[in-house]
Enzyme design. Structure first.
Site, PDB file in Angstrom:
ATOM      1  N   GLU A 318       0.828  -1.247  -0.147  1.00  0.00           N
ATOM      2  CA  GLU A 318       0.120   0.035  -0.103  1.00  0.00           C
ATOM      3  C   GLU A 318       0.751   1.275   0.085  1.00  0.00           C
ATOM      4  OE1 GLU A 318      -2.323  -0.415   3.471  1.00  0.00           O
ATOM      5  OE2 GLU A 318      -3.441  -2.035   2.782  1.00  0.00           O
ATOM      6  N   PRO A 319       1.761   1.545  -1.066  1.00  0.00           N
ATOM      7  CA  PRO A 319       2.394   2.550  -1.092  1.00  0.00           C
ATOM      8  C   PRO A 319       1.513   4.039  -1.295  1.00  0.00           C
ATOM      9  CG  PRO A 319       2.537   1.689  -3.325  1.00  0.00           C
ATOM     10  CD  PRO A 319       1.808   0.778  -2.371  1.00  0.00           C
ATOM     11  N   ARG A 321       2.808   7.851  -0.054  1.00  0.00           N
ATOM     12  CA  ARG A 321       3.921   8.745  -0.094  1.00  0.00           C
ATOM     13  C   ARG A 321       4.960   8.581  -1.134  1.00  0.00           C
ATOM     14  NH1 ARG A 321       6.090  11.166   4.610  1.00  0.00           N
ATOM     15  NH2 ARG A 321       5.041   9.489   5.867  1.00  0.00           N
ATOM     16  N   ARG A 358       3.077  19.463   8.453  1.00  0.00           N
ATOM     17  CA  ARG A 358       3.923  18.421   8.994  1.00  0.00           C
ATOM     18  C   ARG A 358       5.376  18.822   9.923  1.00  0.00           C
ATOM     19  NH1 ARG A 358       6.757  15.911   5.740  1.00  0.00           N
ATOM     20  NH2 ARG A 358       6.574  13.717   7.040  1.00  0.00           N
ATOM     21  N   CYS A 389      -0.709  33.116  13.104  1.00  0.00           N
ATOM     22  CA  CYS A 389      -0.399  33.604  14.230  1.00  0.00           C
ATOM     23  C   CYS A 389       0.047  32.513  15.177  1.00  0.00           C
ATOM     24  CB  CYS A 389      -1.888  34.172  14.737  1.00  0.00           C
ATOM     25  SG  CYS A 389      -1.538  35.240  16.497  1.00  0.00           S
ATOM     26  N   TYR A 419       0.429  14.290   1.708  1.00  0.00           N
ATOM     27  CA  TYR A 419       0.039  14.541   3.082  1.00  0.00           C
ATOM     28  C   TYR A 419      -0.069  16.216   3.180  1.00  0.00           C
ATOM     29  CZ  TYR A 419       0.667   9.884   4.198  1.00  0.00           C
ATOM     30  OH  TYR A 419       0.407   8.449   3.944  1.00  0.00           O
TER      31      TYR A 419
END
Length: 460
Positions: A318-319, A321, A358, A389, A419
């Protein structure tokens, strides 16, 4: 042992920026092919991707802007399809999903993992074959399970006792017998961030092998004739760069397969080892070679099953990225350049943690360059920060930019295809940026950017 083991970074990556070897101006202009999209280049000093000048992208579509190299993404899909020709490759949609990505998957012959009703809706909206879809999730609602059943998804990965009962009831009501897998937590500790390590027992996913919960789930599913148990599923984490953890997980899953055979006389035909393969974000990192990855995982599964006296099951990976991450960049415009004497220069751009959380969430590292021109100025220790902020609104914590950087310059951040858009928010009421696919010198919008009207829509 790993077929492609490589450290997450070299010794320089562990040093503070001022401790690393000095950079030359040419280093700041370099486009490392291990990090940037496959079609990236410096053309007359300006960064181009897919044959498109980033200055044209900024002019036509504004900034911040997600840019996706279609040729890069499609080529990685084909790489996986070729390397795992005798297995199943399901793209992990959580990395980044939109209608156009689903069309590319269909063209290139891959399957798709979805983790919510919304992700399933995206796939079904463009006619993706439901039998090539696997439904994940630790808390699937009745509505989500119902839609998955009625659509005819290929597999449903069950995550709890409650879900087994719920799914069995819904399947019986509709006269269906879905194929199911059990998500097993194998106790393997992937060497990754706490929040993206997913196979230890003390977390929300799956049924524990160590406590016997996974074995009990097998008993409960086999007791329900309306469910067809076809295999086991494991996912040990994300941004993993060697096979050591997969080997341990496969061996532990094999013990459960033997137990199932001995206790129930059932031999399960499928084994899903999940995804989580890493990519290169900064200098010194190196992604696994896909063919070596495929050969390594096949060798592992074959050996552990032969050792256990089991037939070799069909493998699924299940790749996510590794397919979409390297082909994406984010383009920003510099707003202010603030020198904090004796420390570093803060470079503020027109996006931030709303389009890439991230760094704040995981401490992620990135590579960034001055994209709208080349510079021969001396390196300047910099921190790329957003306009939110929050003092933690950081995109790249410590890196070097040319000392002649000025407002209006364009900065590109590499390896943001995975992501970043999926986790994007409207914090401080910033609209989420558009996604533009580039190929052959042509740019086209595949996800429209939001406007202020979009932000206000739905408010009473």
């Amino acid at each position: 042992m790993s077929r492609f083991a490589h450290p997450a970074g070299d010794r320089h990556a562990e040093m503070l920026p001022h401790e690393r070897p000095p950079l030359a101006p040419a280093d700041l202009n370099r486009i490392n092919p291990a990090i940037w999209p496959r079609t990236s280049a410096r053309t007359d000093g300006t960064l181009t991707v897919g044959g498109v000048d980033v200055r044209d992208l900024a002019r036509d579509h504004g900034t911040p802007l997600y840019v996706l190299d279609e040729d890069d993404v499609r080529s990685r899909m084909r790489d996986y399809a070729t390397a795992f020709a005798d297995s199943d490759v399901h793209y992990a949609g959580k990395a980044f999903l939109c209608k156009e990505i689903v069309r590319w998957l269909q063209d290139e012959g891959l399957g798709l993992d979805v983790a919510s009703g919304g992700e399933l809706a995206v796939a079904l909206s463009v006619g993706f074959p439901p039998e090539r879809i696997t439904m994940h999730g630790n808390n699937k609602s009745v509505a989500e399970l119902t839609r998955a059943l009625e659509a005819g998804v290929g597999h449903i990965v069950v995550d709890s006792y409650e879900e087994i009962t719920r799914l069995g009831y819904l399947a019986e009501q509709r006269g269906l017998r879905p194929k199911v897998m059990i998500r097993v937590t194998t106790g393997v500790e992937a060497h990754t961030h706490e929040f993206i390590a997913t196979a230890h027992d003390d977390q929300k996913f799956g049924l524990s092998l160590n406590t016997g919960a996974a074995a009990e789930a097998v008993r409960r599913i086999l007791a329900l004739p309306q469910l067809e148990l076809v295999g086991l599923h494991s996912h040990i984490g994300s941004q993993i760069v060697d096979t050591a953890g997969f080997e341990v997980a496969a061996r532990r899953l094999a013990t459960l397969l033997v137990q199932i055979k001995d206790e129930h006389g059932v031999v399960l035909p499928e084994l899903d080892l999940g995804g989580g393969y890493g990519i290169a974000y900064v200098e010194g990192e190196e992604a696994p070679d896909i063919k070596e990855l495929a050969d390594g995982l096949r060798e592992i599964v074959t050996k552990v099953c032969v050792d256990a006296g089991l037939p070799v099951p069909r493998l699924t990976v299940e790749p996510g990225r590794t397919i979409v991450g390297p082909g994406g960049i984010t383009l920003y415009q510099v707003g202010t350049v603030k020198d904090v004497e004796g420390l570093r220069t803060y470079v503020s751009i027109d996006g931030g943690m709303s389009d890439n959380v991230r760094t704040a969430l995981y401490g992620a590292e990135y590579t960034a360059v001055l994209a709208s021109r080349e510079s021969q100025a001396e390196p300047m220790l910099s921190r790329l920060v957003g306009k939110h902020c929050e003092s933690g609104d950081i995109i790249v914590r410590d890196f070097h930019l040319p000392a002649d950087l000025a407002p209006g310059d364009l900065i590109a951040v590499a390896s943001t295809g995975a992501y970043c858009r999926s986790l994007a928010s409207n914090y401080n009421y910033l609209p989420r940026p558009a996604v533009v696919a580039v190929s052959g010198g042509v740019a086209r919008v595949i996800v429209q950017g939001e406007t202020e009207d979009d932000l206000l829509r739905g408010q009473l």
